[in-house]
Design a protein around this motif. Sequence first.
Motif, PDB file in Angstrom:
ATOM      1  N   PHE A  21      14.727  31.491  19.045  1.00  0.00           N
ATOM      2  CA  PHE A  21      13.789  30.866  18.117  1.00  0.00           C
ATOM      3  C   PHE A  21      12.386  31.466  18.251  1.00  0.00           C
ATOM      4  N   THR A 104      21.059  22.927  16.213  1.00  0.00           N
ATOM      5  CA  THR A 104      21.089  24.394  16.254  1.00  0.00           C
ATOM      6  C   THR A 104      20.553  24.836  17.608  1.00  0.00           C
ATOM      7  N   THR A 105      21.329  25.630  18.320  1.00  0.00           N
ATOM      8  CA  THR A 105      20.987  26.077  19.672  1.00  0.00           C
ATOM      9  C   THR A 105      20.837  27.587  19.698  1.00  0.00           C
ATOM     10  N   ASP A 106      19.775  28.082  20.364  1.00  0.00           N
ATOM     11  CA  ASP A 106      19.624  29.535  20.482  1.00  0.00           C
ATOM     12  C   ASP A 106      20.130  30.023  21.840  1.00  0.00           C
ATOM     13  N   ASN A 110      17.497  26.540  23.779  1.00  0.00           N
ATOM     14  CA  ASN A 110      16.554  25.707  23.050  1.00  0.00           C
ATOM     15  C   ASN A 110      17.295  25.102  21.857  1.00  0.00           C
ATOM     16  N   GLN A 111      16.887  23.891  21.476  1.00  0.00           N
ATOM     17  CA  GLN A 111      17.600  23.207  20.399  1.00  0.00           C
ATOM     18  C   GLN A 111      16.642  22.680  19.335  1.00  0.00           C
ATOM     19  N   ILE A 112      17.081  22.789  18.083  1.00  0.00           N
ATOM     20  CA  ILE A 112      16.422  22.123  16.958  1.00  0.00           C
ATOM     21  C   ILE A 112      17.426  21.125  16.412  1.00  0.00           C
ATOM     22  N   THR A 113      17.060  19.859  16.414  1.00  0.00           N
ATOM     23  CA  THR A 113      18.006  18.798  16.069  1.00  0.00           C
ATOM     24  C   THR A 113      17.474  17.944  14.929  1.00  0.00           C
TER      25      THR A 113
END
Length: 318
Positions: A21, A104-106, A110-113
């Motif tokens: 990200f 979404t995990t990179d 790191n996560q965007i939830t």
Amino acid sequence: MAALICGSMAYDTIMIFPGYFKQHILPEQIHILSVSFLVPEMRRELGGCAGNIAYTLKMLGSEPLIMATVGQDFGPYAEFLDRQQIRRDYIQEQEGFTAQCFITTDLDDNQITAFHPGAMNGSHLNMVNVVREPIDIAIVSPDGKAGMQQHCQQLAAAKIPFIFDPGQGLPMFNGEELKAMLALASYVTVNDYEAEMLCTSTGLSLLEIAAQVQALIVTLGAQGAKIYTDGVCHQIPAVAASEILDPTGCGDAFRAGLLHGLSRGWDWPQIGRLASLLGSLKVAQRGGQNHHFTERELAEKYQAAFAELLPDLVCEAQ
């Protein structure tokens, strides 16, 4: 032995971004953020705290009773519960969607939830007094705000011992609301980050919170856990996992161990060690409900990790 599990049921859509990200988000342009990530890997998992806890608890030989509100898209999840022989008596269907989590995990983990609560917002319409059978232990896990508050009140009024597990729902409550639920709970469990939030919101120290309940359990990830009870802090060691694939649902597996041990009257070190082992078994599998073990496998892993027999087996030997 029946355990009432008040909490969320959800579908988790998990997407893997094969990059980082930080290479696509410009800090100086964060005020006009507009990004898109190509995610060639995607999977859909069954989740929600109540579902995850019930799944592990059933494998332990306990009888989980889920109290949750779900949407009209719950059919595939219901079929899965039926295959696992997990009862659905107190799962209430409402209009709309079952809660949905999009993660979404990179490659740095790191996560965007994004989370859509859906039918979870109606959890207060599902009441503890509809349960017509003996309950040994209960847990109030993340759910709709009003539902969590009312379930704490209803369990306390029914004199059913319960674990207050605010989890990701903790930011919904102010300090006074949290104090009110702490005053009703028999036990409290949080992870180390949530423990800091709980102390900050209430103005209470961990020891002050522990003094209000029979036990305060703080999980520490790879460092194990601490259980504060009767003026003593029990240090619970972590169990090395065979593989570290996915932390999703590890805390829920841990909580299943708490419920199982409490319902059988084990001492706190034994309860903590089982819970720690269950978290280790979960992290080696993707998703919150894909890990498997038999009673014999669990007993062998427990003995290998702690050089003692599982308490149930000790009782049987006696």
